[in-house]
Design a protein around this motif. Structure first.
Motif, PDB file in Angstrom:
ATOM      1  N   PRO A 240       0.924  -1.178   0.007  1.00  0.00           N
ATOM      2  CA  PRO A 240       0.011   0.083  -0.075  1.00  0.00           C
ATOM      3  C   PRO A 240       0.932   1.232   0.067  1.00  0.00           C
ATOM      4  N   ASP A 241       0.283   2.469  -0.031  1.00  0.00           N
ATOM      5  CA  ASP A 241       1.074   3.681   0.060  1.00  0.00           C
ATOM      6  C   ASP A 241       1.516   3.867   1.544  1.00  0.00           C
ATOM      7  N   PRO A 242       2.895   4.294   1.699  1.00  0.00           N
ATOM      8  CA  PRO A 242       3.251   4.535   3.026  1.00  0.00           C
ATOM      9  C   PRO A 242       2.499   5.735   3.398  1.00  0.00           C
ATOM     10  N   VAL A 243       2.325   5.446   4.936  1.00  0.00           N
ATOM     11  CA  VAL A 243       1.729   6.708   5.706  1.00  0.00           C
ATOM     12  C   VAL A 243       2.263   8.134   5.242  1.00  0.00           C
ATOM     13  N   GLU A 244       3.839   8.050   5.199  1.00  0.00           N
ATOM     14  CA  GLU A 244       4.341   9.197   4.911  1.00  0.00           C
ATOM     15  C   GLU A 244       5.501   8.844   3.760  1.00  0.00           C
ATOM     16  N   PRO A 245       5.478   9.534   2.676  1.00  0.00           N
ATOM     17  CA  PRO A 245       6.593   9.279   1.830  1.00  0.00           C
ATOM     18  C   PRO A 245       7.919   9.320   2.274  1.00  0.00           C
ATOM     19  N   PRO A 246       8.865   8.682   1.690  1.00  0.00           N
ATOM     20  CA  PRO A 246      10.370   8.609   2.053  1.00  0.00           C
ATOM     21  C   PRO A 246      10.812   9.825   1.665  1.00  0.00           C
ATOM     22  N   ALA A 247      12.317  10.222   2.253  1.00  0.00           N
ATOM     23  CA  ALA A 247      12.800  11.392   1.732  1.00  0.00           C
ATOM     24  C   ALA A 247      13.093  11.165   0.108  1.00  0.00           C
ATOM     25  N   GLU A 248      13.283  12.416  -0.350  1.00  0.00           N
ATOM     26  CA  GLU A 248      13.677  12.247  -1.823  1.00  0.00           C
ATOM     27  C   GLU A 248      14.963  11.528  -2.264  1.00  0.00           C
ATOM     28  N   GLY A 249      14.840  10.507  -3.200  1.00  0.00           N
ATOM     29  CA  GLY A 249      15.763   9.650  -3.445  1.00  0.00           C
ATOM     30  C   GLY A 249      15.858   8.492  -2.830  1.00  0.00           C
ATOM     31  N   ASN A 250      15.022   8.225  -1.889  1.00  0.00           N
ATOM     32  CA  ASN A 250      14.925   7.006  -0.999  1.00  0.00           C
ATOM     33  C   ASN A 250      13.462   6.251  -1.533  1.00  0.00           C
ATOM     34  N   LEU A 251      13.433   4.949  -1.047  1.00  0.00           N
ATOM     35  CA  LEU A 251      12.182   4.226  -1.094  1.00  0.00           C
ATOM     36  C   LEU A 251      11.801   3.287   0.111  1.00  0.00           C
ATOM     37  N   LEU A 252      10.768   3.038   0.488  1.00  0.00           N
ATOM     38  CA  LEU A 252      10.417   2.106   1.342  1.00  0.00           C
ATOM     39  C   LEU A 252      10.331   0.703   0.682  1.00  0.00           C
ATOM     40  N   ILE A 253      11.206  -0.202   1.092  1.00  0.00           N
ATOM     41  CA  ILE A 253      11.317  -1.441   0.246  1.00  0.00           C
ATOM     42  C   ILE A 253      10.301  -2.413   0.719  1.00  0.00           C
ATOM     43  N   CYS A 254       9.626  -2.344   1.842  1.00  0.00           N
ATOM     44  CA  CYS A 254       8.438  -3.012   2.446  1.00  0.00           C
ATOM     45  C   CYS A 254       7.288  -3.144   1.746  1.00  0.00           C
ATOM     46  N   CYS A 255       7.043  -2.091   1.017  1.00  0.00           N
ATOM     47  CA  CYS A 255       5.643  -2.005   0.611  1.00  0.00           C
ATOM     48  C   CYS A 255       5.617  -1.471  -0.746  1.00  0.00           C
ATOM     49  N   SER A 256       6.993  -1.678  -1.534  1.00  0.00           N
ATOM     50  CA  SER A 256       7.117  -1.112  -2.827  1.00  0.00           C
ATOM     51  C   SER A 256       7.433  -2.299  -4.049  1.00  0.00           C
ATOM     52  N   GLN A 257       7.275  -2.135  -5.432  1.00  0.00           N
ATOM     53  CA  GLN A 257       7.530  -3.098  -6.290  1.00  0.00           C
ATOM     54  C   GLN A 257       7.968  -2.329  -7.322  1.00  0.00           C
ATOM     55  N   PRO A 258       9.139  -3.053  -8.258  1.00  0.00           N
ATOM     56  CA  PRO A 258       9.664  -2.220  -9.151  1.00  0.00           C
ATOM     57  C   PRO A 258       8.813  -1.706 -10.489  1.00  0.00           C
ATOM     58  N   GLN A 259       9.294  -0.839 -11.099  1.00  0.00           N
ATOM     59  CA  GLN A 259       8.457  -0.272 -12.399  1.00  0.00           C
ATOM     60  C   GLN A 259       9.692  -0.368 -13.241  1.00  0.00           C
ATOM     61  N   GLY A 260      10.005  -1.541 -13.960  1.00  0.00           N
ATOM     62  CA  GLY A 260      11.206  -1.367 -14.648  1.00  0.00           C
ATOM     63  C   GLY A 260      12.471  -1.841 -13.731  1.00  0.00           C
ATOM     64  N   ASP A 261      13.727  -1.792 -14.336  1.00  0.00           N
ATOM     65  CA  ASP A 261      14.774  -2.142 -13.699  1.00  0.00           C
ATOM     66  C   ASP A 261      15.055  -0.987 -12.596  1.00  0.00           C
ATOM     67  N   ILE A 262      15.676  -1.416 -11.633  1.00  0.00           N
ATOM     68  CA  ILE A 262      16.243  -0.576 -10.585  1.00  0.00           C
ATOM     69  C   ILE A 262      17.350  -1.027  -9.968  1.00  0.00           C
TER      70      ILE A 262
END
Ligand code: FES
Length: 266
Positions: A240-262
């Protein structure tokens, strides 16, 4: 805060209480996600001493499923005649009731304080994900709040980490047992490993764990930010969407999936 007040705070949160500044100024208690825990302890303390100070309770959550202590806070605020509350849900569920469970859709930002007429000369206590706290502190300072009246409390969250260094893997990193041969290529740069994303995984965290890539996490649902990681290249979607977005340039790996190569800083 007096010893008597502390004694009336629930034991589970007593250790997390930051010191409230004494005085007559209004108190603004601001939290997101599980950041409500130490802030609730402060509310307990204020209720126990039956403070006559103006109290503002402002909280952001994804929806009622992730809105900790909602009923407890409502009951405490009822005992404080000078208190006001504002709850924002970033993604309310269909059953969530506006004006009952929450006040507005959206996230907590400086605009909320402006809309509510929060006095800038109050004492502010803020707890939530690191990006939430730093963004809010900067925003409130820009709004005119003196820096020495902005207090933050770390609880269940932290700055972006470098898990490849901080944690130790029991085994060298390796491709997952059921390695996919197609799908976006996921590069764990610190671990010198690149594997394909497969439908067997619900999140990048699950893939990393299957590869014994060192990771850190806590909630696994986008609340605590303990899994916040540098995104070197590529993009992700959140489910799901995080409660608060991560800092710019970061991601939350627990709730994300790739959109293409990363490429990840893991
Ligand atoms: S946000 Fe808590 S583990 Fe990812």
């Amino acid at each position: 805060m007096t010893i008597e007040c502390l004694a009336q705070v629930p034991h589970r949160v007593a250790a997390a209480i930051p010191l409230l500044r004494q005085g007559e100024r209004p108190v603004v208690l601001v939290s997101a996600g599980i950041g409500a825990t130490p802030i609730l302890a402060m509310l307990h303390a204020l209720a126990a001493e039956q403070t006559r100070r103006e109290i503002w309770w402002i909280h952001g959550a994804r929806n009622s499923s992730e809105h900790p202590f909602a009923a407890e806070v409502r009951e405490l605020l009822k005992t404080l005649p000078g208190s006001r509350s504002h709850i924002r849900y970033s993604a309310p569920k269909p059953a969530d009731r506006p004006t009952v469970d929450f006040d507005r859709v959206g996230r907590v930002g400086v605009h909320v304080f402006e809309e509510m007429g929060v006095p800038p000369d109050a004492d502010f206590y803020i707890c939530g994900p690191a990006a939430f706290m730093s963004g809010l502190v900067d925003g409130l300072a820009g709004w005119g709040v003196a820096r020495d009246r902005l207090h933050t409390e770390n609880f269940g969250s932290g700055q972006s980490m470098t898990p490849g260094i901080a944690a130790v893997s029991r085994r060298p990193s390796h491709p997952p047992g059921e390695a996919a041969e197609v799908g976006p290529l996921i590069s764990f740069t610190r671990s010198n490993l690149a594997v394909h994303w497969g439908s067997a995984f619900h999140s990048l965290l699950e893939l990393a764990e299957a590869c014994d890539v060192p990771v850190r996490w806590s909630c696994r649902t986008g609340v605590c930010h303990n899994c916040e990681t540098g995104l070197i290249s590529g993009s992700v979607i959140y489910r799901p969407d995080p409660v608060e977005p991560p800092a710019e340039g970061n991601l939350l790996i627990c709730c994300s999936q790739p959109q293409g190569d990363i490429a990840l800083d893991l």
